[in-house]
Scaffold this motif. Structure first.
Motif, PDB file in Angstrom:
ATOM      1  N   ALA A 249       0.814  -1.210   0.000  1.00  0.00           N
ATOM      2  CA  ALA A 249       0.000   0.000   0.000  1.00  0.00           C
ATOM      3  C   ALA A 249       0.851   1.266   0.000  1.00  0.00           C
ATOM      4  O   ALA A 249       0.329   2.370  -0.075  1.00  0.00           O
ATOM      5  N   GLY A 250       2.166   1.098   0.093  1.00  0.00           N
ATOM      6  CA  GLY A 250       3.060   2.238   0.021  1.00  0.00           C
ATOM      7  C   GLY A 250       3.531   2.779   1.355  1.00  0.00           C
ATOM      8  O   GLY A 250       4.188   3.819   1.399  1.00  0.00           O
ATOM      9  N   LEU A 251       3.220   2.102   2.449  1.00  0.00           N
ATOM     10  CA  LEU A 251       3.696   2.561   3.756  1.00  0.00           C
ATOM     11  C   LEU A 251       5.141   2.131   3.956  1.00  0.00           C
ATOM     12  O   LEU A 251       5.539   1.060   3.492  1.00  0.00           O
ATOM     13  N   ASN A 252       5.910   2.951   4.647  1.00  0.00           N
ATOM     14  CA  ASN A 252       7.298   2.582   4.922  1.00  0.00           C
ATOM     15  C   ASN A 252       7.372   1.830   6.253  1.00  0.00           C
ATOM     16  O   ASN A 252       6.406   1.774   7.006  1.00  0.00           O
ATOM     17  N   SER A 253       8.545   1.260   6.528  1.00  0.00           N
ATOM     18  CA  SER A 253       8.682   0.407   7.710  1.00  0.00           C
ATOM     19  C   SER A 253       8.442   1.177   9.007  1.00  0.00           C
ATOM     20  O   SER A 253       7.921   0.625   9.968  1.00  0.00           O
ATOM     21  N   ARG A 254       8.798   2.454   9.041  1.00  0.00           N
ATOM     22  CA  ARG A 254       8.583   3.248  10.260  1.00  0.00           C
ATOM     23  C   ARG A 254       7.084   3.382  10.544  1.00  0.00           C
ATOM     24  O   ARG A 254       6.645   3.197  11.681  1.00  0.00           O
ATOM     25  N   LYS A 255       6.301   3.678   9.503  1.00  0.00           N
ATOM     26  CA  LYS A 255       4.854   3.794   9.705  1.00  0.00           C
ATOM     27  C   LYS A 255       4.240   2.444  10.053  1.00  0.00           C
ATOM     28  O   LYS A 255       3.342   2.355  10.874  1.00  0.00           O
ATOM     29  N   ILE A 256       4.724   1.411   9.399  1.00  0.00           N
ATOM     30  CA  ILE A 256       4.191   0.077   9.682  1.00  0.00           C
ATOM     31  C   ILE A 256       4.483  -0.305  11.128  1.00  0.00           C
ATOM     32  O   ILE A 256       3.604  -0.812  11.831  1.00  0.00           O
ATOM     33  N   ALA A 257       5.693  -0.033  11.599  1.00  0.00           N
ATOM     34  CA  ALA A 257       6.046  -0.352  12.989  1.00  0.00           C
ATOM     35  C   ALA A 257       5.156   0.409  13.961  1.00  0.00           C
ATOM     36  O   ALA A 257       4.776  -0.113  15.016  1.00  0.00           O
ATOM     37  N   HIS A 258       4.803   1.620  13.604  1.00  0.00           N
ATOM     38  CA  HIS A 258       3.925   2.440  14.440  1.00  0.00           C
ATOM     39  C   HIS A 258       2.489   1.915  14.412  1.00  0.00           C
ATOM     40  O   HIS A 258       1.772   1.975  15.405  1.00  0.00           O
TER      41      HIS A 258
END
Length: 121
Positions: free
Chosen positions: A55-64
């Motif tokens: 969906a285009g989220l980066n790992s930092r956003k996913i971790a959050h």
């Protein structure tokens, strides 16, 4: 389950699973011999991670985001903040725009295919 089994069941490489651990997206227990061990929950977690990356989220956003998703027992998480909800709403709006662009592109291609097919006939 060991990392190879998780990779097989989730369709994700062992290298990616190791990366997910370094990004705090996934956790494992270690055997006395140092091998990674995962619970059954890890398969769903990895599939969710892949979907969020797609969906285009980066790992930092996913971790959050991951701690705010429903737990394995189906109970909603209590740690979602209003800021996170705003960020996720913005991501959803961005994805909706991408979907609309893709639909327009598909419609244009359909028109071109139809026109090209009529010329060939």
């Amino acid at each position: 389950m060991r990392i190879g089994e998780l990779a097989r069941r989730s369709g994700v490489s062992e290298r990616s699973l190791r990366y997910y651990e370094t990004q705090d997206l996934l956790r494992s227990e270690r055997t006395p011999g140092g091998q990674r061990q995962y619970g059954e929950w890890a398969v769903d977690r990895v599939i969710r991670i892949q979907a969020l990356y797609a969906a285009g989220l980066n790992s930092r956003k996913i971790a959050h985001l991951l701690p705010c998703m429903r737990d394995a027992d189906g109970a909603p998480s209590e740690i979602a903040t209003s800021q996170l909800v705003d960020e996720l709403s913005a991501e959803r709006t961005r994805i909706d725009a991408l979907i609309a662009d893709l639909v327009r592109s598909r419609d244009i291609l359909d028109e071109v295919i139809e026109t090209a097919s009529a010329v060939r006939d």
